[in-house]
Each structure stands twice: as C-alpha cells, then as structure tokens.
Design an enzyme around this catalytic site. Structure first.
Site, mmCIF file in Angstrom:
data_model
loop_
_atom_site.group_PDB
_atom_site.id
_atom_site.type_symbol
_atom_site.label_atom_id
_atom_site.label_comp_id
_atom_site.label_asym_id
_atom_site.label_seq_id
_atom_site.Cartn_x
_atom_site.Cartn_y
_atom_site.Cartn_z
ATOM 1 N N VAL A 124 -20.914 2.303 39.211
ATOM 2 C CA VAL A 124 -19.827 3.271 39.005
ATOM 3 C C VAL A 124 -20.385 4.690 39.097
ATOM 4 O O VAL A 124 -19.784 5.561 39.726
ATOM 5 C CB VAL A 124 -19.128 3.032 37.648
ATOM 6 C CG1 VAL A 124 -18.231 4.204 37.288
ATOM 7 C CG2 VAL A 124 -18.315 1.742 37.700
ATOM 8 N N HIS A 125 -21.558 4.921 38.522
ATOM 9 C CA HIS A 125 -22.156 6.258 38.586
ATOM 10 C C HIS A 125 -22.424 6.669 40.027
ATOM 11 O O HIS A 125 -22.112 7.776 40.444
ATOM 12 C CB HIS A 125 -23.453 6.309 37.770
ATOM 13 C CG HIS A 125 -23.215 6.411 36.290
ATOM 14 N ND1 HIS A 125 -22.744 5.362 35.554
ATOM 15 C CD2 HIS A 125 -23.349 7.449 35.438
ATOM 16 C CE1 HIS A 125 -22.622 5.748 34.288
ATOM 17 N NE2 HIS A 125 -22.982 7.017 34.197
ATOM 18 N N LYS A 126 -23.004 5.761 40.775
ATOM 19 C CA LYS A 126 -23.325 6.056 42.164
ATOM 20 C C LYS A 126 -22.029 6.314 42.938
ATOM 21 O O LYS A 126 -21.923 7.286 43.693
ATOM 22 C CB LYS A 126 -24.096 4.883 42.781
ATOM 23 C CG LYS A 126 -24.668 5.201 44.135
ATOM 24 C CD LYS A 126 -25.552 4.075 44.631
ATOM 25 C CE LYS A 126 -26.081 4.421 46.031
ATOM 26 N NZ LYS A 126 -26.789 3.294 46.623
ATOM 27 N N ARG A 142 -21.826 1.605 34.319
ATOM 28 C CA ARG A 142 -23.263 1.613 34.545
ATOM 29 C C ARG A 142 -23.583 1.971 35.999
ATOM 30 O O ARG A 142 -22.836 2.744 36.602
ATOM 31 C CB ARG A 142 -23.900 0.292 34.112
ATOM 32 C CG ARG A 142 -23.243 -0.949 34.710
ATOM 33 C CD ARG A 142 -23.896 -2.211 34.255
ATOM 34 N NE ARG A 142 -25.251 -2.261 34.761
ATOM 35 C CZ ARG A 142 -26.234 -2.911 34.166
ATOM 36 N NH1 ARG A 142 -26.011 -3.580 33.075
ATOM 37 N NH2 ARG A 142 -27.435 -2.922 34.696
#
Lengths: 282, 193
Positions: free
Chosen positions: B36-38, B33
């Site tokens: 991790v994406h950032k 979510r």
C-alpha cells in the site's frame, strides 16, 4: 483423510497459538528481572497477549511466517504422505485464519494461494536422526537479519564473537527481542545456515555438550545482554533469552559463519512416535 | 505522561507528545504495510478515506465471518521498510501518527519533524492484545494485493499502549540508547571473549 493431515493440522495450530513452555518461562523470568520500566511494561503486555492467544486459540503473532519442516528417522519413508498432509493442512489453516496468507511470488509479489506452492513449505529430510517431524515458523522480522558470512579460515574466536555482536546491533529491535540466537561455525554455506536454524529447536537453557562451546554460549549471552538493546530495541537488560552455537567440520580453505535469529515468539513443535502412536510434543 | 486521545485530536495536539509518553487512541486508523505504501507513493490521486488517519504498519490475519471481516491477529510489522515512502504519504495525507515497530530511518524521522507528526511503537508481536482493541473493520481497500497487504480502515478503542519514540520536534527515543560498535571491544574483554 491422509493420516498425517489431521496431526499436522493440530501441531501447526498449537505451534501458531501457544508458545513452547521453555520460551514462555524464559519470557516470564525476563519480565520479573527486567529493571528498565519501558522494557518491563513491554514484556508485561507481551505476556498478556500470549495468554489471550492460548486461551482463545488466536495466533501469537500475525506473521505466521514461512513454515519449515524437518523429517527424520523412520518418518522419512512416509515423505510423500507427510508432504501431502502438510500442504493440505497449511492450505486449510490459511483459509481458517490460523495462518496468514503470507507467501508471495518474489518479483511480482503476487499471493501464492493457501501458502502452498513455489517450493513452499520447505521440507528437509534426515534419514539418520531420531524419529520425529519437527516444525518451525520463521517470521520475517527475525529472518531478515539471519545471515551467512564466509570468513577467512584464520578468523579467531574473538573476531567471530565480535561479528556476532555486530550483527545483533545491526538487527536491533527489528528481530523482536528478547530473541534467541542460533550460530553455526564451519560446514558449508548450506549446512551452516541450516544448523544455525535447527539449533533453535534446542530448549532455552540447554547448553552445548562440548564444555568450551557451552562456555562460549554463556559468555556471548552475557555480552549481548550488556548492549542495552532490550525488549523491542527500546533498552533493557534482556536482549536475548539464549545463544546456541554449533560447530561443523569444514574445508581447509573455508570458515562459514551462519547466524539465525528467533524472535521472542519462537514457534516450534514436533511430532514423535510414542510406541506406535504419533504424538505432538514441544 | 499517559494520554487517551481521539484520533481527530492527534494532529492539533502533536506538539504536546514527547518521546517516552504513552498514548491510547480512539477513532479510525488505517492498517497498511509494504504494498500500500509503495502504491500510494506512485499513485498521485488522493485516496480520500486515508486523509488525516494515523497509519498502523500491520498486515493482520483477517477472516470473513459471512457478514464482516474480523481480525484474529494484528501486531505491528517492522516500519523501516516503509521509511522511503513516509514523507510522500505524511505530506499528502496529513498523517498525524505512524504506528509500527522498530522506528523509522533518517528519511522518515525528518518527514515527521517537517510535518509535525509522530511515530509510536506498538509492542511487537502482541497480536492478540491488539485485536482486543479493534472495535470493527470499517472498510478494506486494495484487496487485490491479498488480505495481508490490503489497506484496512479500522475503528479502534483505547488502541495501545503506543510508546512515542519519534516526536514532532525531532526527538528520538532510540538516540544513543544502545552501546555502539566502538564499545564492542570493551564488552568482549569484560566477558573474556
């Protein structure tokens, strides 16, 4: 053990893993009546998931949210004990997986261990209310679209209704419809937001005691359900299960409007005194 | 149409799937979510474990049973928050599908079309249902973000129902689905508001 720790542990576990009966019935009714196939299938999966949760004591939703607590009446004098019991219960339940480690610091986004700290959980006191400790889990899907607007005092009910519908459209499927809408009109910025949220404690189908307001609730309910947002925003006749409106006295120069959404997984519970015994009730 | 698909087949078959189709997938899926994406979009080195895996937007409730991690709840989270990172991730990791709830924004949808990937909605809040389709947790990365924000590599069995809501041709299930703001006056009038 602090006497409130065990009952709060049981209450929070029940709240996290079982849906209140009124909400469950409303979802079942929505599933029976939903005419759109996609929404109908979604609701069937959701109901199946709720059944697995309550049978196996698994959290209904992984977002166990921020827990807010409302202590009223005679319970207020036990505030410190309740707060201590609450914090212990939340820490332990976070460890055992009934609650998700959800809370972080706001800027660095570092975990707040055990979901306790930095002013969480939030606790409100009300000396005059009925003797109860009410709890609600606020997931971020719904909470991210809760809003406060400071309107001009001249704003009329038609315009207020329109603003509410616009906010529902804006929230779309992200608040996990079919949802429950709490609205407070008037008061102060704080009392409006609080009242729009505590309105969600009232059971599905329970109408305002003020006739005019009750009528407004039903009209808004029908209006929202005609938007074809539907379950999870994928279309359908059930976008909301209910609408609650609260009116509060306000300043001659103000008109606050607060809207709080509850996702279909409206998790709320209360502890009440029955005789001399504390009991968990829906 | 309804499909049961191996994860390794998803990419090759992506043009077959249309909005409205239901897919059940088998194989390895990454659960991740916001953080991790950032992180992945800032980190230029490729994380091999993630290459070619579908990404499910989910922060599960995970507990360690002494031997392994098990999920007690694993419903989807709102995908729009990850919209700005989708192109970077899909292009570098050849992500064959994004799974979540609520759909993506214009950035994410364009990226899916460009890289021939799809987006599917998992029924929101169906957490317990999702856990029953998890075979086992294979690996957890970025535990320092906290277990809810970590990257989980998970083996799944018939994971779904996944409703295709953005397909690889740019189709969008939600397009013109709801009434628009311009229709509100009529709706209010009809209800006597």
């Amino acid at each position: 053990m602090n006497k409130y720790e065990s009952i709060l542990t049981n209450a929070i576990t029940k709240m996290a893993t079982e849906l209140p009966p009124d909400v469950y019935s409303a979802l079942e009714k929505a599933c029976e009546e939903e005419t759109k196939e996609v929404a109908n299938n979604l609701l069937k999966t959701i109901i199946q998931s709720i059944k697995i949760s309550s049978k196996e004591k698994l959290p209904i939703c992984q977002d166990t949210g921020l827990i807010s607590v409302y202590i009223s009446g005679k319970y207020v004098k036990d505030y410190l004990l309740i707060k201590e019991g609450l914090e212990r219960a939340i820490s332990k339940l976070t460890e055992s997986g009934v609650l998700r480690p959800t809370i972080v610091s706001p800027i660095k986004r570092e975990p707040v261990i055990g979901n306790v700290g930095m002013s969480e959980p939030e606790v409100y006191l009300d000396f005059e209310g009925e003797n109860s400790i009410k709890l609600m889990m606020r997931g971020a899907g719904a909470e991210n679209y809760s809003t406060l607007k400071m309107l001009l005092p001249s704003t009329n009910p038609h315009e207020i209704s329109k603003i509410i519908l616009e906010q529902v459209l804006e929230a779309d499927g992200r608040i996990c419809p079919p949802s429950i809408v709490g609205v407070a009109i008037g008061g102060s910025p704080i009392s409006a937001i609080l009242s729009s949220r505590t309105a969600l404690f009232s059971k599905i189908g329970e109408r305002s005691k003020v006739n005019e307001v009750a009528e407004w609730e039903l009209k808004l309910l029908r209006a929202i359900n005609s938007l074809n947002i539907g379950s999870m925003g994928l279309g359908g006749v059930y976008t909301v299960l209910d609408v609650k409106i609260r009116l509060l006295g306000t300043h001659i120069a103000m008109l606050p409007l607060a809207i709080t959404f509850g996702c279909w997984a409206l998790r709320r519970i209360q502890i009440k005194k029955v005789g001399n015994i504390d009991e968990i009730v829906w | 149409m309804e499909y049961s698909v191996e994860v390794v087949e998803l990419s090759r078959r992506s043009m077959e799937f249309r909005v409205g189709d239901i897919i059940y997938i088998n194989g390895e899926v990454a659960f991740a979510r916001d953080r991790v994406h950032k992180h992945l979009s800032l980190e230029r080195e490729i994380l091999q474990e993630l290459v070619g895996l579908p990404i499910y937007h989910c922060g599960p409730i995970a507990v360690f049973d002494g031997v392994k991690y098990v999920f007690l709840a694993a419903g989807p989270t709102t995908s729009i928050r990850m919209d700005q990172f989708i192109e970077d991730i899909v292009s570098r990791y050849r992500t064959p599908a994004i799974i979540g709830k609520g759909g993506l924004g214009i950035l994410g949808k364009n990226a899916l079309k460009k890289y021939k990937s799809i987006y599917c909605d998992f029924p929101g809040g169906a957490s317990a249902y999702a856990t029953k389709r998890v075979k086992r947790v294979e690996k957890v990365l970025f535990k320092e973000f906290g277990l809810s924000e970590a990257l989980w590599i998970v083996s799944v069995r018939e994971f779904g129902p996944l409703l295709v809501t953005h397909d690889a041709k740019g189709g969008d299930f939600r397009h013109n689905l709801h009434l628009s703001k311009s229709a509100l006056e009529r709706v209010l009038f009809e209800q006597g508001l």
